[in-house]
Design a protein around this motif. Structure first.
Motif, PDB file in Angstrom:
ATOM      1  N   ARG A 235      -2.097  -0.124  -0.906  1.00 57.97           N
ATOM      2  CA  ARG A 235      -3.258  -0.592  -1.659  1.00 57.97           C
ATOM      3  C   ARG A 235      -3.778   0.464  -2.630  1.00 57.97           C
ATOM      4  NH1 ARG A 235      -6.511  -0.178   3.827  1.00 57.97           N
ATOM      5  NH2 ARG A 235      -7.958   1.552   3.410  1.00 57.97           N
ATOM      6  N   ASN A 236      -3.324   1.710  -2.474  1.00 61.43           N
ATOM      7  CA  ASN A 236      -3.758   2.790  -3.356  1.00 61.43           C
ATOM      8  C   ASN A 236      -2.677   3.246  -4.324  1.00 61.43           C
ATOM      9  OD1 ASN A 236      -6.604   3.606  -2.632  1.00 61.43           O
ATOM     10  ND2 ASN A 236      -5.665   3.549  -0.603  1.00 61.43           N
ATOM     11  N   ILE A 237      -1.613   2.459  -4.444  1.00 60.69           N
ATOM     12  CA  ILE A 237      -0.566   2.713  -5.421  1.00 60.69           C
ATOM     13  C   ILE A 237      -0.574   1.571  -6.433  1.00 60.69           C
ATOM     14  CG2 ILE A 237       1.916   2.936  -5.819  1.00 60.69           C
ATOM     15  CD1 ILE A 237       2.165   3.964  -2.948  1.00 60.69           C
ATOM     16  N   LYS A 238      -0.663   1.919  -7.690  1.00 60.68           N
ATOM     17  CA  LYS A 238      -0.562   0.926  -8.750  1.00 60.68           C
ATOM     18  C   LYS A 238       0.716   1.218  -9.511  1.00 60.68           C
ATOM     19  CE  LYS A 238      -3.148  -1.347 -12.444  1.00 60.68           C
ATOM     20  NZ  LYS A 238      -4.412  -1.349 -13.243  1.00 60.68           N
TER      21      LYS A 238
ATOM     22  N   HIS B  53       5.321  -2.351  14.745  1.00 65.69           N
ATOM     23  CA  HIS B  53       5.155  -1.718  13.444  1.00 65.69           C
ATOM     24  C   HIS B  53       5.824  -2.546  12.351  1.00 65.69           C
ATOM     25  CE1 HIS B  53       4.425   2.581  15.221  1.00 65.69           C
ATOM     26  NE2 HIS B  53       3.448   1.732  15.468  1.00 65.69           N
ATOM     27  N   GLU B  54       6.987  -3.101  12.660  1.00 69.01           N
ATOM     28  CA  GLU B  54       7.695  -3.909  11.678  1.00 69.01           C
ATOM     29  C   GLU B  54       6.914  -5.179  11.348  1.00 69.01           C
ATOM     30  OE1 GLU B  54      12.307  -5.251  10.780  1.00 69.01           O
ATOM     31  OE2 GLU B  54      11.785  -4.259  12.649  1.00 69.01           O
ATOM     32  N   LEU B  55       6.381  -5.830  12.366  1.00 72.67           N
ATOM     33  CA  LEU B  55       5.567  -7.024  12.133  1.00 72.67           C
ATOM     34  C   LEU B  55       4.331  -6.684  11.309  1.00 72.67           C
ATOM     35  CD1 LEU B  55       5.790  -8.727  15.651  1.00 72.67           C
ATOM     36  CD2 LEU B  55       6.797  -9.568  13.525  1.00 72.67           C
ATOM     37  N   ALA B  56       3.721  -5.531  11.593  1.00 68.34           N
ATOM     38  CA  ALA B  56       2.550  -5.110  10.829  1.00 68.34           C
ATOM     39  C   ALA B  56       2.904  -4.893   9.366  1.00 68.34           C
ATOM     40  CB  ALA B  56       1.962  -3.833  11.430  1.00 68.34           C
ATOM     41  N   ALA B  57       4.113  -4.386   9.095  1.00 64.03           N
ATOM     42  CA  ALA B  57       4.546  -4.198   7.705  1.00 64.03           C
ATOM     43  C   ALA B  57       4.677  -5.536   6.991  1.00 64.03           C
ATOM     44  CB  ALA B  57       5.862  -3.432   7.671  1.00 64.03           C
ATOM     45  N   PHE B  58       5.198  -6.542   7.678  1.00 66.16           N
ATOM     46  CA  PHE B  58       5.302  -7.872   7.077  1.00 66.16           C
ATOM     47  C   PHE B  58       3.909  -8.429   6.777  1.00 66.16           C
ATOM     48  CE2 PHE B  58       9.409  -8.472   9.741  1.00 66.16           C
ATOM     49  CZ  PHE B  58      10.087  -7.630   8.881  1.00 66.16           C
ATOM     50  N   HIS B  59       2.983  -8.174   7.694  1.00 66.71           N
ATOM     51  CA  HIS B  59       1.598  -8.609   7.473  1.00 66.71           C
ATOM     52  C   HIS B  59       1.028  -7.987   6.202  1.00 66.71           C
ATOM     53  CE1 HIS B  59      -2.759  -8.970   8.010  1.00 66.71           C
ATOM     54  NE2 HIS B  59      -2.818  -7.671   7.908  1.00 66.71           N
ATOM     55  N   VAL B  60       1.305  -6.710   5.986  1.00 69.80           N
ATOM     56  CA  VAL B  60       0.778  -6.023   4.806  1.00 69.80           C
ATOM     57  C   VAL B  60       1.322  -6.650   3.524  1.00 69.80           C
ATOM     58  CG1 VAL B  60       0.730  -3.834   3.548  1.00 69.80           C
ATOM     59  CG2 VAL B  60       0.325  -3.867   6.016  1.00 69.80           C
TER      60      VAL B  60
ATOM     61  N   PRO C  54      -0.878  -9.245  -1.883  1.00 64.28           N
ATOM     62  CA  PRO C  54       0.012  -9.973  -2.800  1.00 64.28           C
ATOM     63  C   PRO C  54       0.004  -9.410  -4.219  1.00 64.28           C
ATOM     64  CG  PRO C  54      -1.966 -11.252  -2.394  1.00 64.28           C
ATOM     65  CD  PRO C  54      -1.999 -10.093  -1.435  1.00 64.28           C
ATOM     66  N   ASP C  55      -1.048  -8.661  -4.574  1.00 68.62           N
ATOM     67  CA  ASP C  55      -1.122  -8.079  -5.913  1.00 68.62           C
ATOM     68  C   ASP C  55      -0.333  -6.784  -6.026  1.00 68.62           C
ATOM     69  OD1 ASP C  55      -3.042  -7.037  -4.078  1.00 68.62           O
ATOM     70  OD2 ASP C  55      -4.067  -6.023  -5.728  1.00 68.62           O
ATOM     71  N   ARG C  56       0.219  -6.285  -4.923  1.00 69.76           N
ATOM     72  CA  ARG C  56       1.039  -5.076  -4.926  1.00 69.76           C
ATOM     73  C   ARG C  56       2.486  -5.496  -4.672  1.00 69.76           C
ATOM     74  NH1 ARG C  56      -3.178  -3.226  -6.970  1.00 69.76           N
ATOM     75  NH2 ARG C  56      -4.130  -1.266  -6.256  1.00 69.76           N
ATOM     76  N   ARG C  57       3.283  -5.584  -5.732  1.00 70.15           N
ATOM     77  CA  ARG C  57       4.662  -6.047  -5.579  1.00 70.15           C
ATOM     78  C   ARG C  57       5.477  -4.972  -4.866  1.00 70.15           C
ATOM     79  NH1 ARG C  57       6.979  -9.548 -10.426  1.00 70.15           N
ATOM     80  NH2 ARG C  57       5.172 -10.740  -9.725  1.00 70.15           N
ATOM     81  N   CYS C  58       6.059  -5.336  -3.737  1.00 71.10           N
ATOM     82  CA  CYS C  58       6.684  -4.349  -2.864  1.00 71.10           C
ATOM     83  C   CYS C  58       7.934  -4.930  -2.217  1.00 71.10           C
ATOM     84  CB  CYS C  58       5.687  -3.914  -1.784  1.00 71.10           C
ATOM     85  SG  CYS C  58       6.328  -2.717  -0.591  1.00 71.10           S
ATOM     86  N   LEU C  59       8.954  -4.096  -2.088  1.00 70.60           N
ATOM     87  CA  LEU C  59      10.203  -4.477  -1.433  1.00 70.60           C
ATOM     88  C   LEU C  59      10.437  -3.551  -0.259  1.00 70.60           C
ATOM     89  CD1 LEU C  59      12.883  -6.100  -1.371  1.00 70.60           C
ATOM     90  CD2 LEU C  59      13.845  -4.336  -2.862  1.00 70.60           C
ATOM     91  N   LEU C  60      10.501  -4.116   0.947  1.00 74.52           N
ATOM     92  CA  LEU C  60      10.849  -3.355   2.140  1.00 74.52           C
ATOM     93  C   LEU C  60      12.364  -3.274   2.252  1.00 74.52           C
ATOM     94  CD1 LEU C  60       8.428  -4.792   4.860  1.00 74.52           C
ATOM     95  CD2 LEU C  60       8.470  -2.436   4.052  1.00 74.52           C
ATOM     96  N   ILE C  61      12.879  -2.055   2.368  1.00 68.21           N
ATOM     97  CA  ILE C  61      14.316  -1.839   2.504  1.00 68.21           C
ATOM     98  C   ILE C  61      14.615  -1.426   3.940  1.00 68.21           C
ATOM     99  CG2 ILE C  61      16.298  -0.491   1.729  1.00 68.21           C
ATOM    100  CD1 ILE C  61      14.882  -0.086  -0.934  1.00 68.21           C
TER     101      ILE C  61
END
Length: 223
Positions: free
Chosen positions: A87-90, A106-113, A118-125
C-alpha cells in the motif's frame, strides 16, 4: 502515504520461502528492490541494497543495522508486512517474491492483500504458479494446453475467451462456484465485473502475464 514511487516495475521481497532463482527472475524484470520486513534478510544475504524496508520490523535480525538508513516502520498489527509494503508503493507493477510457498496462513493472507488493494497492480511469483488480481479486462498470450485457474474472493462474474471451459454467465463465489483447473486453448481474454477474481497461471507464463498486466487498461479504484 507513498514511501516508494516508481514509474516502472518494482520487485517486492518478502521474508518467506524463496525458490531457487525467484529473486533473480523478478529483478531481471523489475530492478528496483523493496523489502517487506524480513525480506531485508534475504536482500542482505544476496548482497543487495533495497531502496526501502517497510514493515513492523519484528523479523529484521542483523539486517536492521545494515539498512538502518532506509527503514520505514509501520507498527500497527492489523495488517501483514506484505500489505504495509504494497500500500506504500506506487509503481506501474509490483512483482512480489517470498510471500508464497511457506506457511499456508501467510500465503492465504497474501491472496487477501491482492483483493484488498485492487489499486496496486501486483503479481505474486511462486515456485510453480503466478497469482494476480484480474483488472477489469486483460489479454494474455498464453500457450494452448497450459493450466489456468480462476479463484473468486467474493461474488464476481467473468467473461472469458481462450479457455476450454467458458465462464460467461457463471456466478462465482468462494463458497459456491470456483474456476480452478481450466485449460488454455488460445489467446486468453478476461473481463470481470468486480475486483474480486484471482487468476492463477503457471510460472512458465511469466513474461506473457507481465505483458498482459502492463498493457491492461486502468485498474480498480482503492477500496
Amino acid at each position: 502515504m507513498t514511501i516508494v514511487q516508481c514509474a516502472n516495475e518494482v520487485t517486492l521481497l518478502g521474508g518467506g520461502a524463496l525458490g531457487e532463482g525467484d529473486l533473480a527472475l523478478a529483478l531481471a524484470r523489475a530492478p528496483v528492490l523493496v523489502a517487506a520486513d524480513g525480506g531485508a534478510r534475504h536482500a542482505a544475504a544476496a548482497g543487495l541494497e533495497p531502496r526501502a524496508v517497510i514493515g513492523d520490523m519484528d523479523s529484521l535480525g542483523d539486517a536492521a543495522a545494515r539498512f538502518a538508513d532506509r527503514l520505514h516502520e509501520i507498527a500497527e498489527q492489523d495488517s501483514t508486512d506484505f500489505d504495509k509494503a504494497l500500500r506504500n508503493i506506487k509503481a506501474g507493477l509490483v512483482l512480489a517474491v517470498g510471500f508464497t510457498g511457506g506457511r499456508l496462513d501467510h500465503e492465504l493472507a497474501a491472496f487477501h492483500v491482492l483483493a484488498a488493494r485492487p489499486d496496486r497492480r501486483c503479481l505474486l511469483i511462486g515456485t510453480e504458479s503466478l497469482v494476480f488480481l484480474c483488472p477489469p479486462e486483460i489479454a494474455l498470450d498464453l500457450v494452448p494446453g497450459q493450466p489456468f485457474s480462476l479463484f473468486p474472493m467474493g461474488e464476481v462474474g467473468c467473461v472469458s475467451e481462450g479457455l476450454r471451459w467458458p465462464t460467461a454467465g457463471i456466478a462465482f463465489s468462494p463458497a459456491q462456484r470456483i474456476g480452478t483447473s481450466n485449460e488454455v486453448t488460445g489467446p486468453v481474454r478476461l473481463r470481470v465485473d468486480a475486483p474480486l477474481m484471482l487468476a492463477i497461471a503457471p510460472r512458465a507464463a511469466l513474461d506473457a502475464v507481465l505483458a498482459g498486466l502492463k498493457s491492461a487498461p486502468e485498474g480498480w479504484p482503492p477500496r
